[in-house]
Design a protein around this motif. Structure first.
Motif, mmCIF file in Angstrom:
data_model
loop_
_atom_site.group_PDB
_atom_site.id
_atom_site.type_symbol
_atom_site.label_atom_id
_atom_site.label_comp_id
_atom_site.label_asym_id
_atom_site.label_seq_id
_atom_site.Cartn_x
_atom_site.Cartn_y
_atom_site.Cartn_z
ATOM 1 N N THR A 150 0.873 -1.158 0.000
ATOM 2 C CA THR A 150 0.000 0.000 0.000
ATOM 3 C C THR A 150 0.916 1.215 0.000
ATOM 4 N N VAL A 151 0.854 2.003 -1.056
ATOM 5 C CA VAL A 151 1.724 3.166 -1.189
ATOM 6 C C VAL A 151 0.854 4.418 -1.192
ATOM 7 N N ALA A 152 1.148 5.333 -0.275
ATOM 8 C CA ALA A 152 0.405 6.590 -0.187
ATOM 9 C C ALA A 152 1.310 7.735 -0.640
ATOM 10 N N VAL A 153 0.726 8.663 -1.408
ATOM 11 C CA VAL A 153 1.470 9.790 -1.958
ATOM 12 C C VAL A 153 0.691 11.065 -1.676
ATOM 13 N N LYS A 154 1.405 12.089 -1.199
ATOM 14 C CA LYS A 154 0.792 13.410 -1.050
ATOM 15 C C LYS A 154 1.002 14.127 -2.369
ATOM 16 N N ILE A 155 -0.101 14.551 -2.980
ATOM 17 C CA ILE A 155 -0.021 15.176 -4.295
ATOM 18 C C ILE A 155 -0.991 16.349 -4.352
ATOM 19 N N ARG A 156 -0.533 17.444 -4.886
ATOM 20 C CA ARG A 156 -1.324 18.672 -4.946
ATOM 21 C C ARG A 156 -2.420 18.545 -6.004
ATOM 22 N N MET A 157 -3.677 18.585 -5.571
ATOM 23 C CA MET A 157 -4.816 18.509 -6.489
ATOM 24 C C MET A 157 -5.797 19.619 -6.129
ATOM 25 N N ALA A 191 -3.224 10.276 -2.465
ATOM 26 C CA ALA A 191 -3.546 9.188 -3.390
ATOM 27 C C ALA A 191 -2.931 7.915 -2.829
ATOM 28 N N THR A 192 -3.702 6.833 -2.801
ATOM 29 C CA THR A 192 -3.252 5.565 -2.263
ATOM 30 C C THR A 192 -3.362 4.500 -3.341
ATOM 31 N N VAL A 193 -2.274 3.757 -3.530
ATOM 32 C CA VAL A 193 -2.235 2.701 -4.534
ATOM 33 C C VAL A 193 -2.061 1.368 -3.812
ATOM 34 N N TYR A 194 -2.939 0.404 -4.137
ATOM 35 C CA TYR A 194 -2.861 -0.941 -3.571
ATOM 36 C C TYR A 194 -2.444 -1.891 -4.684
ATOM 37 N N GLY A 195 -1.550 -2.815 -4.362
ATOM 38 C CA GLY A 195 -1.166 -3.822 -5.347
ATOM 39 C C GLY A 195 0.284 -4.212 -5.222
ATOM 40 N N TYR A 196 0.757 -4.901 -6.221
ATOM 41 C CA TYR A 196 2.141 -5.358 -6.261
ATOM 42 C C TYR A 196 2.975 -4.283 -6.944
ATOM 43 N N VAL A 197 3.182 -3.174 -6.239
ATOM 44 C CA VAL A 197 3.851 -2.012 -6.821
ATOM 45 C C VAL A 197 5.069 -1.621 -5.998
ATOM 46 N N ASP A 198 5.930 -0.859 -6.635
ATOM 47 C CA ASP A 198 7.114 -0.311 -5.985
ATOM 48 C C ASP A 198 6.841 1.158 -5.673
ATOM 49 N N ALA A 199 7.225 1.611 -4.495
ATOM 50 C CA ALA A 199 6.943 2.980 -4.064
ATOM 51 C C ALA A 199 7.597 4.004 -4.996
ATOM 52 N N LYS A 200 8.789 3.713 -5.481
ATOM 53 C CA LYS A 200 9.482 4.654 -6.373
ATOM 54 C C LYS A 200 8.737 4.811 -7.695
ATOM 55 N N LYS A 201 8.214 3.704 -8.209
ATOM 56 C CA LYS A 201 7.475 3.758 -9.473
ATOM 57 C C LYS A 201 6.185 4.559 -9.317
ATOM 58 N N VAL A 202 5.516 4.410 -8.170
ATOM 59 C CA VAL A 202 4.283 5.157 -7.916
ATOM 60 C C VAL A 202 4.588 6.643 -7.831
ATOM 61 N N LEU A 203 5.661 6.991 -7.138
ATOM 62 C CA LEU A 203 6.043 8.400 -7.007
ATOM 63 C C LEU A 203 6.418 8.994 -8.363
ATOM 64 N N ALA A 210 4.500 16.113 -6.046
ATOM 65 C CA ALA A 210 4.193 14.870 -5.344
ATOM 66 C C ALA A 210 5.350 14.492 -4.435
ATOM 67 N N GLU A 211 5.007 13.912 -3.304
ATOM 68 C CA GLU A 211 5.998 13.421 -2.346
ATOM 69 C C GLU A 211 5.380 12.266 -1.574
ATOM 70 N N PRO A 212 6.217 11.435 -0.947
ATOM 71 C CA PRO A 212 5.651 10.342 -0.146
ATOM 72 C C PRO A 212 4.754 10.906 0.944
ATOM 73 N N TRP A 213 3.717 10.142 1.316
ATOM 74 C CA TRP A 213 2.773 10.613 2.329
ATOM 75 C C TRP A 213 3.534 10.929 3.597
#
Length: 112
Positions: free
Chosen positions: A27-34, A65-77, A87-90
Protein backbone atom coordinates in the motif's frame (compact mmCIF):
# COMPACT_ATOMS: atom_id res chain seq x y z
CA UNK A 1 21.53 -43.95 -9.13
CA UNK A 2 24.72 -41.98 -9.60
CA UNK A 3 24.05 -40.65 -13.11
CA UNK A 4 20.27 -40.30 -12.78
CA UNK A 5 20.63 -38.64 -9.38
CA UNK A 6 23.11 -36.17 -10.82
CA UNK A 7 20.81 -35.41 -13.75
CA UNK A 8 17.85 -34.82 -11.40
CA UNK A 9 19.96 -32.52 -9.24
CA UNK A 10 21.14 -30.49 -12.23
CA UNK A 11 17.67 -30.20 -13.75
CA UNK A 12 16.30 -29.05 -10.39
CA UNK A 13 19.02 -26.41 -10.07
CA UNK A 14 18.37 -25.11 -13.57
CA UNK A 15 14.62 -24.92 -13.05
CA UNK A 16 15.04 -23.06 -9.73
CA UNK A 17 17.28 -20.40 -11.28
CA UNK A 18 14.54 -19.40 -13.73
CA UNK A 19 11.97 -18.66 -11.02
CA UNK A 20 11.27 -14.97 -10.50
CA UNK A 21 10.88 -13.28 -7.17
CA UNK A 22 7.29 -12.58 -6.34
CA UNK A 23 6.57 -8.95 -5.51
CA UNK A 24 4.97 -8.22 -2.18
CA UNK A 25 1.51 -6.71 -1.88
CA UNK A 26 2.00 -3.05 -0.90
CA UNK A 27 0.00 0.00 0.00
CA UNK A 28 1.72 3.17 -1.19
CA UNK A 29 0.41 6.59 -0.19
CA UNK A 30 1.47 9.79 -1.96
CA UNK A 31 0.79 13.41 -1.05
CA UNK A 32 -0.02 15.18 -4.29
CA UNK A 33 -1.32 18.67 -4.95
CA UNK A 34 -4.82 18.51 -6.49
CA UNK A 35 -7.17 21.47 -6.91
CA UNK A 36 -10.25 20.02 -8.59
CA UNK A 37 -11.98 16.82 -9.68
CA UNK A 38 -10.18 17.03 -13.03
CA UNK A 39 -6.82 16.93 -11.27
CA UNK A 40 -7.96 13.98 -9.17
CA UNK A 41 -9.07 12.11 -12.29
CA UNK A 42 -5.75 12.82 -14.01
CA UNK A 43 -3.82 11.51 -11.00
CA UNK A 44 -6.02 8.41 -10.70
CA UNK A 45 -5.54 7.59 -14.38
CA UNK A 46 -1.75 8.01 -14.14
CA UNK A 47 -1.46 5.88 -11.00
CA UNK A 48 -3.73 3.17 -12.42
CA UNK A 49 -1.21 2.75 -15.23
CA UNK A 50 1.54 1.65 -12.84
CA UNK A 51 2.39 -2.00 -13.44
CA UNK A 52 0.94 -4.18 -10.66
CA UNK A 53 -1.56 -1.62 -9.34
CA UNK A 54 -4.80 -3.32 -8.28
CA UNK A 55 -6.74 -0.25 -7.12
CA UNK A 56 -6.22 3.48 -6.67
CA UNK A 57 -8.00 5.71 -4.15
CA UNK A 58 -7.79 9.49 -4.43
CA UNK A 59 -8.79 11.73 -1.54
CA UNK A 60 -9.11 15.29 -2.82
CA UNK A 61 -9.72 16.77 0.64
CA UNK A 62 -6.53 15.33 2.16
CA UNK A 63 -4.52 15.74 -1.08
CA UNK A 64 -3.69 12.03 -0.86
CA UNK A 65 -3.55 9.19 -3.39
CA UNK A 66 -3.25 5.57 -2.26
CA UNK A 67 -2.24 2.70 -4.53
CA UNK A 68 -2.86 -0.94 -3.57
CA UNK A 69 -1.17 -3.82 -5.35
CA UNK A 70 2.14 -5.36 -6.26
CA UNK A 71 3.85 -2.01 -6.82
CA UNK A 72 7.11 -0.31 -5.99
CA UNK A 73 6.94 2.98 -4.06
CA UNK A 74 9.48 4.65 -6.37
CA UNK A 75 7.48 3.76 -9.47
CA UNK A 76 4.28 5.16 -7.92
CA UNK A 77 6.04 8.40 -7.01
CA UNK A 78 7.46 8.70 -10.55
CA UNK A 79 3.99 8.17 -12.04
CA UNK A 80 2.54 10.81 -9.70
CA UNK A 81 5.23 13.31 -10.71
CA UNK A 82 4.62 12.56 -14.40
CA UNK A 83 1.25 14.33 -14.08
CA UNK A 84 3.07 17.63 -13.61
CA UNK A 85 1.83 17.97 -10.03
CA UNK A 86 4.01 18.32 -6.96
CA UNK A 87 4.19 14.87 -5.34
CA UNK A 88 6.00 13.42 -2.35
CA UNK A 89 5.65 10.34 -0.15
CA UNK A 90 2.77 10.61 2.33
CA UNK A 91 4.09 12.52 5.35
CA UNK A 92 4.73 10.67 8.54
CA UNK A 93 6.10 11.75 11.86
CA UNK A 94 9.54 10.24 12.43
CA UNK A 95 10.02 8.36 15.69
CA UNK A 96 12.73 10.80 16.81
CA UNK A 97 10.29 13.75 16.57
CA UNK A 98 7.70 12.29 18.96
CA UNK A 99 7.72 13.62 22.50
CA UNK A 100 8.37 10.79 24.94
CA UNK A 101 6.50 11.42 28.20
CA UNK A 102 8.09 8.42 29.89
CA UNK A 103 11.70 9.48 29.50
CA UNK A 104 13.73 9.35 32.70
CA UNK A 105 13.32 12.53 34.69
CA UNK A 106 9.86 13.44 33.41
CA UNK A 107 7.97 11.49 36.06
CA UNK A 108 10.66 11.53 38.70
CA UNK A 109 9.02 13.36 41.62
CA UNK A 110 12.27 13.74 43.54
CA UNK A 111 13.84 15.89 40.83
CA UNK A 112 11.06 18.49 40.81
Amino acid sequence: MGVSGTLEYLSEKLSNSKKKKKKQLNTVAVKIRMDCEGCALKVKKALSGVKGAKSVDVDLKQQKATVYGYVDAKKVLEAAKSTGKKAEPWPYVPYTMIAHPYVAGVHDRRRR
